[in-house]
Design an enzyme around this catalytic site. Sequence first.
Site, mmCIF file in Angstrom:
data_model
loop_
_atom_site.group_PDB
_atom_site.id
_atom_site.type_symbol
_atom_site.label_atom_id
_atom_site.label_comp_id
_atom_site.label_asym_id
_atom_site.label_seq_id
_atom_site.Cartn_x
_atom_site.Cartn_y
_atom_site.Cartn_z
ATOM 1 N N CYS A 165 38.290 44.189 37.699
ATOM 2 C CA CYS A 165 38.803 43.259 38.940
ATOM 3 C C CYS A 165 39.704 43.942 39.763
ATOM 4 O O CYS A 165 40.817 44.158 38.935
ATOM 5 C CB CYS A 165 38.143 41.728 39.073
ATOM 6 N N GLU A 166 40.058 43.972 40.884
ATOM 7 C CA GLU A 166 40.708 44.558 41.755
ATOM 8 C C GLU A 166 41.566 43.753 42.187
ATOM 9 O O GLU A 166 42.478 43.831 42.509
ATOM 10 C CB GLU A 166 41.003 45.364 43.515
ATOM 11 N N HIS A 167 40.768 42.128 42.244
ATOM 12 C CA HIS A 167 42.447 41.125 42.129
ATOM 13 C C HIS A 167 43.142 40.866 40.541
ATOM 14 O O HIS A 167 44.613 40.974 41.212
ATOM 15 C CB HIS A 167 41.449 39.988 42.490
ATOM 16 N N HIS A 168 42.679 41.121 39.924
ATOM 17 C CA HIS A 168 43.468 40.595 38.104
ATOM 18 C C HIS A 168 43.652 41.380 37.740
ATOM 19 O O HIS A 168 44.461 42.005 36.722
ATOM 20 C CB HIS A 168 43.247 39.760 37.818
ATOM 21 N N GLN A 198 32.432 43.744 42.592
ATOM 22 C CA GLN A 198 31.125 43.870 41.966
ATOM 23 C C GLN A 198 29.814 44.562 43.379
ATOM 24 O O GLN A 198 29.226 45.143 43.182
ATOM 25 C CB GLN A 198 30.574 42.289 41.054
ATOM 26 N N HIS A 236 32.625 38.338 34.677
ATOM 27 C CA HIS A 236 33.872 38.187 35.209
ATOM 28 C C HIS A 236 35.620 37.793 33.840
ATOM 29 O O HIS A 236 34.967 36.806 33.885
ATOM 30 C CB HIS A 236 34.829 37.567 36.523
ATOM 31 N N CYS A 275 38.432 37.765 33.934
ATOM 32 C CA CYS A 275 39.656 36.715 35.337
ATOM 33 C C CYS A 275 38.890 35.412 35.804
ATOM 34 O O CYS A 275 39.483 34.647 35.775
ATOM 35 C CB CYS A 275 40.031 37.592 36.845
HETATM 36 N N1 LIG Z 1 33.864 38.843 45.313
HETATM 37 C C1 LIG Z 1 34.748 39.376 44.224
HETATM 38 N N2 LIG Z 1 35.803 38.577 44.067
HETATM 39 C C2 LIG Z 1 36.228 38.817 42.611
HETATM 40 C C3 LIG Z 1 35.770 39.868 42.127
HETATM 41 N N3 LIG Z 1 36.488 39.629 41.047
HETATM 42 C C4 LIG Z 1 37.234 39.025 40.911
HETATM 43 N N4 LIG Z 1 37.137 37.590 42.228
HETATM 44 C C5 LIG Z 1 37.702 36.793 42.756
HETATM 45 O O1 LIG Z 1 38.889 37.258 43.425
HETATM 46 C C6 LIG Z 1 38.758 35.737 43.859
HETATM 47 C C7 LIG Z 1 40.570 36.294 44.669
HETATM 48 O O2 LIG Z 1 41.227 35.015 44.748
HETATM 49 P P1 LIG Z 1 42.567 34.854 44.567
HETATM 50 O O3 LIG Z 1 42.450 33.013 45.167
HETATM 51 O O4 LIG Z 1 43.232 35.020 45.061
HETATM 52 O O5 LIG Z 1 43.366 34.583 43.064
HETATM 53 P P2 LIG Z 1 43.814 33.545 42.156
HETATM 54 O O6 LIG Z 1 44.199 32.807 42.324
HETATM 55 O O7 LIG Z 1 43.883 34.130 41.152
HETATM 56 O O8 LIG Z 1 42.510 33.033 42.187
HETATM 57 P P3 LIG Z 1 41.626 31.972 41.065
HETATM 58 O O9 LIG Z 1 40.538 33.189 40.216
HETATM 59 O O10 LIG Z 1 40.569 31.511 41.879
HETATM 60 O O11 LIG Z 1 42.534 31.672 39.935
HETATM 61 C C8 LIG Z 1 38.472 34.725 42.307
HETATM 62 O O12 LIG Z 1 38.506 33.763 43.586
HETATM 63 C C9 LIG Z 1 38.252 35.918 42.232
HETATM 64 O O13 LIG Z 1 37.242 35.327 41.245
HETATM 65 C C10 LIG Z 1 34.137 40.646 42.365
HETATM 66 O O14 LIG Z 1 33.869 41.219 41.841
HETATM 67 N N5 LIG Z 1 33.936 39.765 43.636
HETATM 68 ZN ZN LIG Z 2 39.628 39.570 38.907
#
Ligand SMILES: Nc1nc2c(ncn2[C@@H]2O[C@H](COP(=O)(O)OP(=O)(O)OP(=O)(O)O)[C@@H](O)[C@H]2O)c(=O)[nH]1
Ligand SMILES: [Zn+2]
Length: 212
Positions: free
Chosen positions: A100-103, A141, A169, A171
């Site tokens: 995942c690009e977020h984490h 995704q 996921h 994360c």
């Molecule tokens: N739509 C989508 N979201 C994703 C995917 N992979 C990870 N995420 C979400 O990306 C979001 C990033 O949200 P943030 O609030 O910026 O990050 P965060 O504080 O680490 O969020 P939490 O995971 O809720 O603790 C999270 O809700 C993850 O679950 C994906 O493939 N698609």
């Molecule tokens: Zn993630």
Amino acid sequence: MEIVNHNASFNEDEGYSKIERWNPETTEKLAYHYKEILKLIGEDVGREGLLQTPVRVAKAIQFLTHGYNIDPHVLVRSAKFHEEYKQMVLVKDIELYSMCEHHMIPFYGKAHVAYIPNGYITGLSKVARVVDAYARRLQVQERLTVQIRDCLQETLNPLGVAVVIEAAHMCMQMRGIQKQNSVTTTSAFTGAFLTHNETREEFIHLIGVKLH
Ligand SMILES: Nc1nc2c(ncn2[C@@H]2O[C@H](COP(=O)(O)OP(=O)(O)OP(=O)(O)O)[C@@H](O)[C@H]2O)c(=O)[nH]1
Ligand SMILES: [Zn+2]
């Protein structure tokens, strides 16, 4: 340390080589930063078990993101054959590993990909290679699902494409909300899969996934 480079210059035509791919300059730069990260998390970078870790991680991350070096359109066109078959072609249960690009934490699961040829088919393995080429990047995704669909639509111009991905996921499992059993399902369709309910239902029935 000696760095053996199996494949320094990435070649799009051979973009799907199974060899672990990394290049020496990138490895050296990444290893420097991973060593700094190890220090920042409180590790002793001099202890035996960690001596090679920055280099190992540097190579691993290049493998996990090697999709950037592959052009999936080239992949499909390299095995595009004229054929009058006009029924659905379905490759299901294609395992996928992405991040995942977020984490930058893995998500993994299965892709199910179908298309209805319109004069051209592609090699079955290429369908799975397209999934891999897009999965081995930093992703969400939803975008992964749409990219696979668009690649097949653009290269084969079929009567329709259907893609469903089911993934867990990490994360969401290992950190954050910590929901170990949640699975996310995404889908993307073109052509007959959008306009013909029966075609879409047949696909959904064949893959055995509950979409609604
Ligand atoms: N739509 C989508 N979201 C994703 C995917 N992979 C990870 N995420 C979400 O990306 C979001 C990033 O949200 P943030 O609030 O910026 O990050 P965060 O504080 O680490 O969020 P939490 O995971 O809720 O603790 C999270 O809700 C993850 O679950 C994906 O493939 N698609
Ligand atoms: Zn993630």
